[in-house]
Design a protein around this motif. Sequence first.
Motif, PDB file in Angstrom:
ATOM      1  N   TYR A   1       0.834  -1.204   0.000  1.00 25.14           N
ATOM      2  CA  TYR A   1       0.000   0.000   0.000  1.00 25.14           C
ATOM      3  C   TYR A   1       0.867   1.251   0.000  1.00 25.14           C
ATOM      4  CZ  TYR A   1      -4.681  -1.906   0.805  1.00 25.14           C
ATOM      5  OH  TYR A   1      -5.906  -2.519   0.657  1.00 25.14           O
TER       6      TYR A   1
ATOM      7  N   LYS B   1      -4.785   7.590   4.372  1.00 25.64           N
ATOM      8  CA  LYS B   1      -5.643   7.142   3.274  1.00 25.64           C
ATOM      9  C   LYS B   1      -4.790   6.639   2.100  1.00 25.64           C
ATOM     10  CE  LYS B   1      -9.354   8.479   5.455  1.00 25.64           C
ATOM     11  NZ  LYS B   1     -10.260   7.469   6.064  1.00 25.64           N
TER      12      LYS B   1
ATOM     13  N   ALA C   1      -4.746   7.091  -4.353  1.00 22.03           N
ATOM     14  CA  ALA C   1      -5.555   6.474  -5.414  1.00 22.03           C
ATOM     15  C   ALA C   1      -4.779   6.258  -6.701  1.00 22.03           C
ATOM     16  CB  ALA C   1      -6.788   7.336  -5.687  1.00 22.03           C
ATOM     17  N   THR C   2      -3.770   7.090  -6.962  1.00 21.71           N
ATOM     18  CA  THR C   2      -3.032   6.993  -8.226  1.00 21.71           C
ATOM     19  C   THR C   2      -1.900   5.973  -8.180  1.00 21.71           C
ATOM     20  OG1 THR C   2      -1.651   8.842  -7.485  1.00 21.71           O
ATOM     21  CG2 THR C   2      -3.550   9.360  -8.901  1.00 21.71           C
TER      22      THR C   2
ATOM     23  N   ASN D   1      -3.461   0.021  -8.113  1.00 20.81           N
ATOM     24  CA  ASN D   1      -4.906  -0.112  -8.232  1.00 20.81           C
ATOM     25  C   ASN D   1      -5.562   0.430  -6.972  1.00 20.81           C
ATOM     26  OD1 ASN D   1      -7.521  -0.852  -8.829  1.00 20.81           O
ATOM     27  ND2 ASN D   1      -7.204  -3.049  -8.520  1.00 20.81           N
ATOM     28  N   GLY D   2      -5.933   1.715  -6.997  1.00 21.12           N
ATOM     29  CA  GLY D   2      -6.598   2.320  -5.856  1.00 21.12           C
ATOM     30  C   GLY D   2      -5.741   2.414  -4.617  1.00 21.12           C
ATOM     31  N   GLY D   3      -4.401   2.530  -4.781  1.00 19.67           N
ATOM     32  CA  GLY D   3      -3.525   2.706  -3.627  1.00 19.67           C
ATOM     33  C   GLY D   3      -2.712   1.494  -3.268  1.00 19.67           C
TER      34      GLY D   3
END
Length: 715
Positions: A155, A163, A166-167, A170-172
């Motif tokens: 991650y 958080k 997102a970029t 795939n979604g972090g």
Amino acid sequence: MFRYILYVLSPAVVVLTLIGTSSGPPEKGSLADIDKLDQDWAEYNGGPDRNHYSPLTQIDTGNVSQLKVAWEYASGGADTVRNTTQLQCNPIVINGVLYGVSAGSQAFALEAATGRELWKTNLTDDTFSMTSRGVTHWTDGKASRIFFGYGSYLYALDARTGKPIATFGNGGKINLRDGLERPGADDYVISNTPGVIYKDLIIMGTRVNESAAALPGDIRAYNVRTGRVVWAFRTVPRPGEYGYDTWPKDGYKNVGAANNWMGMAIDRKRGIVYAPTGSAAFDFYGGNRPGSNLFANCLLALDAGTGKRLWHFQTVHHDIWDRDIPAPPNLFTVVHGGKKIDAVSVLSKQGFLFVFDRVTGKPLFPIEERAFPASDIPGEQAWPTQPIPLKPAPFTRQSFTEKDLSPYITGNEREEIVAEIRKAKTGQPFIPLGWERTIFFPGTDGGPQWGGAAVDENSILYVPAKENPVYSAIKDAPKQQGTTASVTGKKLYEANCGACHGATREGSHDGTYPSLLNLSVRSNEPAVHQLLAKGRGMMPAFTQLKEAERKAIVDFLFGKESAVATEDRPARTTVPYSHTGYNRWYDSKGYPISQPPWGTLTAINMHTGDHLWQVPLGEYPELTAQGVPPTGTDNYGGAVVTRGGLLFIAASRDEQIRAIDRRTGKTLWQAPLPAAGYATPSTYSVNGKQYVVIACGGGKLKTRSGDKYVAFALP
């Protein structure tokens, strides 16, 4: 040495570049004022050199006895009923914020001065939990990210909010399994040790299975902004690649592991990343992989920007003992032959220390190839020699025989153990496992552990280790039974679980692998099925098994009989042999059968290779109460060394943290912890106040599990 820290500290600390390599006393107006500045612990093990070192001097040998608890943080996720969870995290501290990982595998951020929680993740991917050793920080001066391994995913988190970015991928997140596939392999892969940053790259290793069905151990670099793979180094070479001829023709298709699970160090000035690797899988039989097996059991020096191999050294040829390099390398400077040399060293599970010129790979002390016994297992071709460093001397004892039996074992028990030792294969390193009992000393998980070594500004290296006999033997792998082409839950248990939990489900004597007898009293079938599917802590997920196979194992554990049709089983890589488990040898009172010390801390002058001192690390309070000098104990985790003249270390099973005089090895202060600190402490300062923090997770060696981080400071 501080030049390695400059990548993460503020510009105000540039003065350290000029004075950090001095071995003399602090000068007025320079290092003497270091505690007036906030000092981060900005990377895993303190910095890119992985030296566990801090220039802080506020806490010193004169006032350390005044340390008090400054704050505690309950991170959550501890299993205090079954005591199966652990904390191995070395938290980092950036600009007054501490980043760590909970006992429940969630990343979090705290105020480093108070322990107040700022954010905590609540990830719920359909994956397995794990034991994490920390996180990695990257910034370009504007954006600030935390990279965090969770199950098979890496991650990228916003350092301010927690958080996912997102970029990134795939979604972090990116899946570390992607690109590692090979025929016959399972899909188990995690990252439990932080990666290293080089410019806009994060360089990652992985932990994979240790069975014959393991994935390969490729080392890969990802773009920190996008998650795109920039380069990959294959540790099991393919045709045309260097080292391919050290494996059988189709080795890259049939053999996995040789992975970097223990972490790396990086020389950012030169752009060189130093990546150790572990053994090829299966750990204890290599008949399917004749040859020396590059790049398993190697220290690799790679170009950090491209992944190109610059040099390597193999510490074990054709490993059939699971003698991985157990910890990240250390980078430091020595005076050798009258010249200053930037050096890199790695530890060996056997208790050796290998030291090289960081640029050329040339050994700084002689290394000798010595002959060792051949194997008597059909198909096995043990390598005839192994490299033995002549200096520094080993920091653990190298053999175990009946003469080395503990003086605390008496009477019939002593006679029985002596009889077993006389029947065993023992007395030197690198004895191939045979059909009879074969003794590893130090044990199968080695003398030094993943906590690794600390190195101070004078290039004195401090390494914790343990010395406990462990025995095992080779056995035939379970065969399919019956006339209807099926395999029973019992056979599946023996093949997949018996090596750790015992053929009769009795578990290991020290509690590392719990007993599975009478399981219905403390668990239930859905919980065990989930554990097999997702794993927990240091237990991997059994992703190589289909759901029906896992159900058959659960049925067996709960007293039922079931079988799985073999045509429904996945086609996995196999070998004809298994082993009888990791059997730590303890006496009837629970103590190792060898003579003390059972755990040690050793100081080594890396300029000369000479040992300065060695002391026992840890104690059994009941023996101390009887007047027995401290014996040392099993230990996991590393030390922190400071300019203030101290070593801080927990690691021992007695649930204590200690401050030790780094000149003499004498304990100056110790304090109880809420659970054993099987982790490496961190030290940092905020608003001019120095703190020492340790993750207290326990959960090994029959010690209680916990979830707390505890920070100490002067009143």
